[in-house]
Design a protein around this motif. Sequence first.
Motif, PDB file in Angstrom:
ATOM      1  N   LYS A  97       2.767   4.758 -11.422  1.00 44.56           N
ATOM      2  CA  LYS A  97       3.147   5.751 -10.414  1.00 44.56           C
ATOM      3  C   LYS A  97       2.032   5.976  -9.392  1.00 44.56           C
ATOM      4  O   LYS A  97       2.297   6.131  -8.209  1.00 44.56           O
ATOM      5  CB  LYS A  97       3.506   7.071 -11.091  1.00 44.56           C
ATOM      6  CG  LYS A  97       4.733   6.976 -11.992  1.00 44.56           C
ATOM      7  CD  LYS A  97       4.984   8.287 -12.715  1.00 44.56           C
ATOM      8  CE  LYS A  97       6.183   8.162 -13.656  1.00 44.56           C
ATOM      9  NZ  LYS A  97       6.369   9.387 -14.464  1.00 44.56           N
TER      10      LYS A  97
ATOM     11  N   LYS B  71       0.141   6.825  -4.264  1.00 46.58           N
ATOM     12  CA  LYS B  71       1.388   7.047  -5.013  1.00 46.58           C
ATOM     13  C   LYS B  71       2.401   5.980  -4.632  1.00 46.58           C
ATOM     14  O   LYS B  71       2.739   5.808  -3.462  1.00 46.58           O
ATOM     15  CB  LYS B  71       1.946   8.442  -4.698  1.00 46.58           C
ATOM     16  CG  LYS B  71       3.157   8.822  -5.543  1.00 46.58           C
ATOM     17  CD  LYS B  71       3.599  10.246  -5.254  1.00 46.58           C
ATOM     18  CE  LYS B  71       4.800  10.631  -6.113  1.00 46.58           C
ATOM     19  NZ  LYS B  71       5.256  12.017  -5.817  1.00 46.58           N
ATOM     20  N   HIS B  72       2.908   5.253  -5.642  1.00 42.91           N
ATOM     21  CA  HIS B  72       3.838   4.146  -5.406  1.00 42.91           C
ATOM     22  C   HIS B  72       5.282   4.645  -5.331  1.00 42.91           C
ATOM     23  O   HIS B  72       5.597   5.755  -5.750  1.00 42.91           O
ATOM     24  CB  HIS B  72       3.717   3.104  -6.519  1.00 42.91           C
ATOM     25  CG  HIS B  72       2.349   2.508  -6.640  1.00 42.91           C
ATOM     26  ND1 HIS B  72       1.789   1.717  -5.659  1.00 42.91           N
ATOM     27  CD2 HIS B  72       1.411   2.601  -7.616  1.00 42.91           C
ATOM     28  CE1 HIS B  72       0.576   1.345  -6.030  1.00 42.91           C
ATOM     29  NE2 HIS B  72       0.325   1.872  -7.208  1.00 42.91           N
ATOM     30  N   ARG B  73       6.151   3.764  -4.820  1.00 42.78           N
ATOM     31  CA  ARG B  73       7.574   4.094  -4.734  1.00 42.78           C
ATOM     32  C   ARG B  73       8.425   3.117  -5.542  1.00 42.78           C
ATOM     33  O   ARG B  73       9.607   2.894  -5.253  1.00 42.78           O
ATOM     34  CB  ARG B  73       8.026   4.104  -3.267  1.00 42.78           C
ATOM     35  CG  ARG B  73       7.795   2.805  -2.527  1.00 42.78           C
ATOM     36  CD  ARG B  73       8.074   2.953  -1.050  1.00 42.78           C
ATOM     37  NE  ARG B  73       9.463   3.185  -0.761  1.00 42.78           N
ATOM     38  CZ  ARG B  73      10.323   2.238  -0.386  1.00 42.78           C
ATOM     39  NH1 ARG B  73       9.911   0.970  -0.282  1.00 42.78           N
ATOM     40  NH2 ARG B  73      11.555   2.530  -0.122  1.00 42.78           N
TER      41      ARG B  73
ATOM     42  N   PHE C 119       9.736   3.273  -8.606  1.00 45.41           N
ATOM     43  CA  PHE C 119      10.916   3.819  -9.269  1.00 45.41           C
ATOM     44  C   PHE C 119      11.993   4.193  -8.254  1.00 45.41           C
ATOM     45  O   PHE C 119      13.186   4.122  -8.543  1.00 45.41           O
ATOM     46  CB  PHE C 119      10.525   5.024 -10.130  1.00 45.41           C
ATOM     47  CG  PHE C 119       9.668   4.656 -11.308  1.00 45.41           C
ATOM     48  CD1 PHE C 119      10.168   3.868 -12.331  1.00 45.41           C
ATOM     49  CD2 PHE C 119       8.351   5.070 -11.383  1.00 45.41           C
ATOM     50  CE1 PHE C 119       9.377   3.509 -13.418  1.00 45.41           C
ATOM     51  CE2 PHE C 119       7.547   4.720 -12.465  1.00 45.41           C
ATOM     52  CZ  PHE C 119       8.064   3.937 -13.489  1.00 45.41           C
TER      53      PHE C 119
ATOM     54  N   SER D  90      10.750  -3.663  -7.327  1.00 41.90           N
ATOM     55  CA  SER D  90      10.119  -2.395  -7.708  1.00 41.90           C
ATOM     56  C   SER D  90       8.710  -2.615  -8.242  1.00 41.90           C
ATOM     57  O   SER D  90       7.843  -1.743  -8.113  1.00 41.90           O
ATOM     58  CB  SER D  90      10.967  -1.674  -8.757  1.00 41.90           C
ATOM     59  OG  SER D  90      11.160  -2.493  -9.899  1.00 41.90           O
TER      60      SER D  90
ATOM     61  N   ARG E 296       4.282  -2.329  -5.885  1.00 41.39           N
ATOM     62  CA  ARG E 296       2.986  -1.814  -6.339  1.00 41.39           C
ATOM     63  C   ARG E 296       1.869  -2.774  -5.956  1.00 41.39           C
ATOM     64  O   ARG E 296       0.797  -2.360  -5.507  1.00 41.39           O
ATOM     65  CB  ARG E 296       3.016  -1.600  -7.850  1.00 41.39           C
ATOM     66  CG  ARG E 296       4.042  -0.568  -8.305  1.00 41.39           C
ATOM     67  CD  ARG E 296       4.037  -0.453  -9.825  1.00 41.39           C
ATOM     68  NE  ARG E 296       4.900   0.617 -10.282  1.00 41.39           N
ATOM     69  CZ  ARG E 296       6.171   0.463 -10.660  1.00 41.39           C
ATOM     70  NH1 ARG E 296       6.717  -0.738 -10.622  1.00 41.39           N
ATOM     71  NH2 ARG E 296       6.876   1.493 -11.071  1.00 41.39           N
TER      72      ARG E 296
ATOM     73  N   ASP F 153       5.644   3.033 -18.344  1.00 43.65           N
ATOM     74  CA  ASP F 153       4.608   2.912 -17.324  1.00 43.65           C
ATOM     75  C   ASP F 153       3.636   1.783 -17.655  1.00 43.65           C
ATOM     76  O   ASP F 153       3.229   1.014 -16.787  1.00 43.65           O
ATOM     77  CB  ASP F 153       3.843   4.232 -17.189  1.00 43.65           C
ATOM     78  CG  ASP F 153       4.693   5.313 -16.532  1.00 43.65           C
ATOM     79  OD1 ASP F 153       5.822   4.981 -16.125  1.00 43.65           O
ATOM     80  OD2 ASP F 153       4.237   6.457 -16.430  1.00 43.65           O
TER      81      ASP F 153
ATOM     82  N   THR G 287       0.908   8.498  -0.024  1.00 47.76           N
ATOM     83  CA  THR G 287       2.223   8.292  -0.625  1.00 47.76           C
ATOM     84  C   THR G 287       2.942   7.173   0.107  1.00 47.76           C
ATOM     85  O   THR G 287       3.084   7.209   1.346  1.00 47.76           O
ATOM     86  CB  THR G 287       3.069   9.568  -0.547  1.00 47.76           C
ATOM     87  OG1 THR G 287       2.375  10.642  -1.189  1.00 47.76           O
ATOM     88  CG2 THR G 287       4.416   9.373  -1.245  1.00 47.76           C
TER      89      THR G 287
END
Length: 427
Positions: free
Chosen positions: A64, A85-87, A89, A130, A134, A267, A335
């Motif tokens: 995350k 902060k990853h997106r 998910f 997804s 990252r 995770d 973010t």
Amino acid sequence: MSKVFVLDTEKRPLDPIHSAQARQLLRNKKAAVFRRFPFTIILKESRADASVSDLRIKLDPGAKITGIALVNDSTGEVVFAADLKHRGFAIRDALISRRQLRRTRRNRKTRYRKPRFLNRTRSEGWLAPSLMSRVHNVETWVNRLRKFAPITAISTELVKFDMQLMRNPEIEGKEYQQGTLAGYETREFLLEKWNRQCAYCGIKDIPLQIEHIHSRSKGGSNSITNLTLSCEKCNVKKGTKDIKDFLKKDPTRLQKILAQAKKPLADAAAVNATRYKLLEVLKSTDLPVECGSGGLTKFNRTNQQLQKTHWLDAACVGQSTPILIIKGIKPLLITANGHGTRQMCRTDKFGFPNRYVPKLKFIKGFQTGDIVKAVVTNGKKIGEYIGRVAVRSTGSFNISAQRGLIQGINYKFCKSIHKKDGYSYSS
């Protein structure tokens, strides 16, 4: 706060400087703002006293949030820190939604459509979007920071948990797996899996003990699936009792513990799936790359009595970690928001079109997502507003400022201070 990045007249990175020095240079008009996030200035004339010290970028990859720190190896000073902060998910949920809409279309009474599941081949080393997002986020920020700071080396956490070491503490061939560090691997895994709280009473922020769900005296093993965390009071109270007898008055918690014991760490699985791809990307920068484990990171952080945060974990990655100087460091919170969507037609929750998007993204030189400063000098909305803009083809924009949403600001009052780059920032 973190130091300010400095570029010379040829846009080559110099040593980061204190924010007070940067303000003085800007006030005396010896420098100009080059970029807002991360804050970077560019000198207007060459300086004979400009120095360059080698910096190391250190990464703590997470599912995350990824911690980022720039450390001077010779002095131990942390000059910049950020939490990215990853997106991942969010991408996963969007793909699931798209797949569901596609399947409902296939089930309608329409003409026959031949299945298309075999006409797409995946290249070797393919990762889900997804997961790749990252890797791309970290790659973007490593390359970006290299433009603003004299980075000469990289340190990254390659493995969060050493599963071989947890199965066999006597494994050989790795120096960090010997001695007192070995216990940190298992303990860190359990802290992540059980949310850093007692499995039996839920208490947090106290010393926790590693506890066997099925006691050794009743035939329980040392397997990681039979271990949990417990406070001293619950551990003593349970003793060698069977967990079903111990929690017979709380069947809900019993079922939750038994299910969690078998559940893999999602995770950790995401981090493990991307670790070698990320390592490959980092090595492509042609900088020396140092790797470490999560257990070693915690060992370094505990020895220096530092708090548990993402950017401090990043600063503690690897054997090269010096005695750190972190006074006054405030991390930049980044973010990942993405660059929008190509869809020209938006749909409702049932998949039916309900609105359309204009083809032009840029209106009067602005696009939705730019950070702008609007100084309104007349009308009902007189004032100064800074925030993200949502453009309209009429030239009347909306600005999401700190005080709330300000509607109907004419483009003539707006000045762009940071172009949309797929990320949002806060301190």
